[in-house]
Design a protein around this motif. Structure first.
Motif, short mmCIF file in Angstrom:
data_model
loop_
_atom_site.label_atom_id
_atom_site.label_comp_id
_atom_site.label_asym_id
_atom_site.label_seq_id
_atom_site.Cartn_x
_atom_site.Cartn_y
_atom_site.Cartn_z
N GLU A 145 1.34 2.24 -7.61
CA GLU A 145 2.58 3.02 -7.44
C GLU A 145 2.97 3.18 -5.98
N ASP A 146 2.05 2.85 -5.05
CA ASP A 146 2.37 2.94 -3.63
C ASP A 146 3.12 1.71 -3.12
N ILE A 147 3.16 0.65 -3.91
CA ILE A 147 3.71 -0.63 -3.46
C ILE A 147 5.14 -0.77 -3.98
N PRO A 148 6.12 -0.81 -3.10
CA PRO A 148 7.52 -0.88 -3.52
C PRO A 148 7.92 -2.31 -3.90
N SER A 149 9.07 -2.41 -4.56
CA SER A 149 9.66 -3.71 -4.82
C SER A 149 10.13 -4.30 -3.49
N PRO A 150 10.06 -5.61 -3.31
CA PRO A 150 9.68 -6.64 -4.26
C PRO A 150 8.18 -6.94 -4.29
N TYR A 151 7.40 -6.27 -3.44
CA TYR A 151 5.98 -6.60 -3.34
C TYR A 151 5.20 -6.15 -4.57
N ALA A 152 5.76 -5.21 -5.33
CA ALA A 152 5.06 -4.67 -6.49
C ALA A 152 4.79 -5.73 -7.54
N GLU A 153 5.58 -6.79 -7.55
CA GLU A 153 5.41 -7.83 -8.57
C GLU A 153 4.28 -8.81 -8.24
N LEU A 154 3.72 -8.71 -7.04
CA LEU A 154 2.69 -9.66 -6.61
C LEU A 154 1.32 -9.30 -7.18
N GLN A 155 0.54 -10.34 -7.47
CA GLN A 155 -0.84 -10.14 -7.89
C GLN A 155 -1.70 -10.13 -6.63
N TYR A 156 -2.12 -8.94 -6.19
CA TYR A 156 -2.79 -8.85 -4.90
C TYR A 156 -4.31 -8.65 -5.01
N THR A 157 -4.83 -8.47 -6.21
CA THR A 157 -6.28 -8.40 -6.40
C THR A 157 -6.71 -9.52 -7.36
N HIS A 158 -7.96 -9.88 -7.24
CA HIS A 158 -8.53 -10.93 -8.10
C HIS A 158 -10.03 -10.73 -8.13
N GLN A 159 -10.66 -11.14 -9.21
CA GLN A 159 -12.09 -10.92 -9.34
C GLN A 159 -12.88 -11.63 -8.25
N ASP A 160 -12.37 -12.75 -7.73
CA ASP A 160 -13.07 -13.47 -6.67
C ASP A 160 -13.11 -12.67 -5.37
N LEU A 161 -12.20 -11.70 -5.22
CA LEU A 161 -12.14 -10.91 -4.00
C LEU A 161 -13.03 -9.67 -4.06
N GLY A 162 -13.48 -9.32 -5.23
CA GLY A 162 -14.46 -8.25 -5.38
C GLY A 162 -13.86 -6.86 -5.48
N PRO A 163 -14.62 -5.91 -6.03
CA PRO A 163 -14.12 -4.55 -6.26
C PRO A 163 -13.92 -3.76 -4.97
N HIS A 164 -14.71 -4.02 -3.93
CA HIS A 164 -14.58 -3.25 -2.69
C HIS A 164 -13.26 -3.56 -2.00
N TYR A 165 -12.82 -4.80 -2.08
CA TYR A 165 -11.52 -5.17 -1.51
C TYR A 165 -10.40 -4.43 -2.24
N ALA A 166 -10.46 -4.40 -3.56
CA ALA A 166 -9.43 -3.72 -4.34
C ALA A 166 -9.43 -2.22 -4.06
#
Length: 220
Positions: free
Chosen positions: A140-161
């Protein structure tokens, strides 16, 4: 005589700069001994190193473009437009300073316009944007248009997220940082080769830059 060994011809490399790092500048703090955005500069150096190691990119070409100029002269703007017209992947550094930056908004619009131009020509283009989670953010902190991006992934790990790359850098988790940056570099290379975004005429962006000319705000 033995037949000459036939070696497969490699797929031609993407020789434009692979990435364009889009970020909101942090003002220099007079009490600080280090440069403004020092941690971002360290991240950029490691990301560039990893992209170079993963590709056959010519050393004379910046693997990931990072604008560090502060002058708003026409030469600076021309150089910026040229890189936006040639870089393969937009790499927005997600954080409050990006979200409030007029220049970052224009960089996003330039890339979207360029991708749409290629689609209009009948050439499929996957979304050539690879975001970096810099600050610890909730969706909810990420405004449009960036809100539609997939910015986390399992390869990046939970600490990054959870903490973002800035949090990992600040807490000295170097092994985790190196793993995350390497995975981001892999993703940038994958998207660059997969999208094959064609360069465009930098004049395509003239009206977007004209809208910001004369602004007395941030330098980038």
């Amino acid at each position: 005589m033995h037949d000459q060994l036939q070696r497969p011809r490699p797929r031609s490399s993407v020789q434009q700069p692979y990435g364009f790092l889009s970020y909101g500048r942090t003002p220099h703090v007079p009490a600080s001994d280090g440069p403004a955005d020092g941690r971002l500069l360290r991240f950029h150096a490691k990301l560039t190193e990893d992209v170079m190691a993963l590709t056959d990119l010519d050393a004379k070409i910046p693997a990931v473009y990072l604008d560090r100029r502060i002058d708003l002269g026409s030469g600076w703007q021309d150089a910026l437009k040229d890189h936006l017209a040639r870089c393969q992947v937009l790499v927005p550094v997600l954080g409050p300073r990006l979200f409030t930056s007029d220049w970052c908004a224009v960089e996003w619009q330039c890339f979207q316009r360029r991708q749409q131009l290629q689609r209009d020509r009948g050439m499929f283009t996957r979304n050539a944007v690879v975001p970096v989670l810099w600050n610890p953010l909730k969706s909810e902190d990420i405004p449009s248009p960036y809100a539609e991006l997939q910015y986390t992934h399992q390869d990046l790990g939970p600490h990054y997220a959870q903490d973002g790359l800035l949090g990992l850098l600040t807490s000295g988790r170097h092994t985790t940082v190196n793993r995350v940056v390497y995975q981001l570099a892999r993703k940038i290379v994958e998207v660059a080769v997969g999208a094959r975004l064609e360069p465009c005429d930098p004049a395509l962006f003239d009206d977007l830059f004209d809208s910001l000319n004369g602004s007395a705000g941030e330098a980038h």
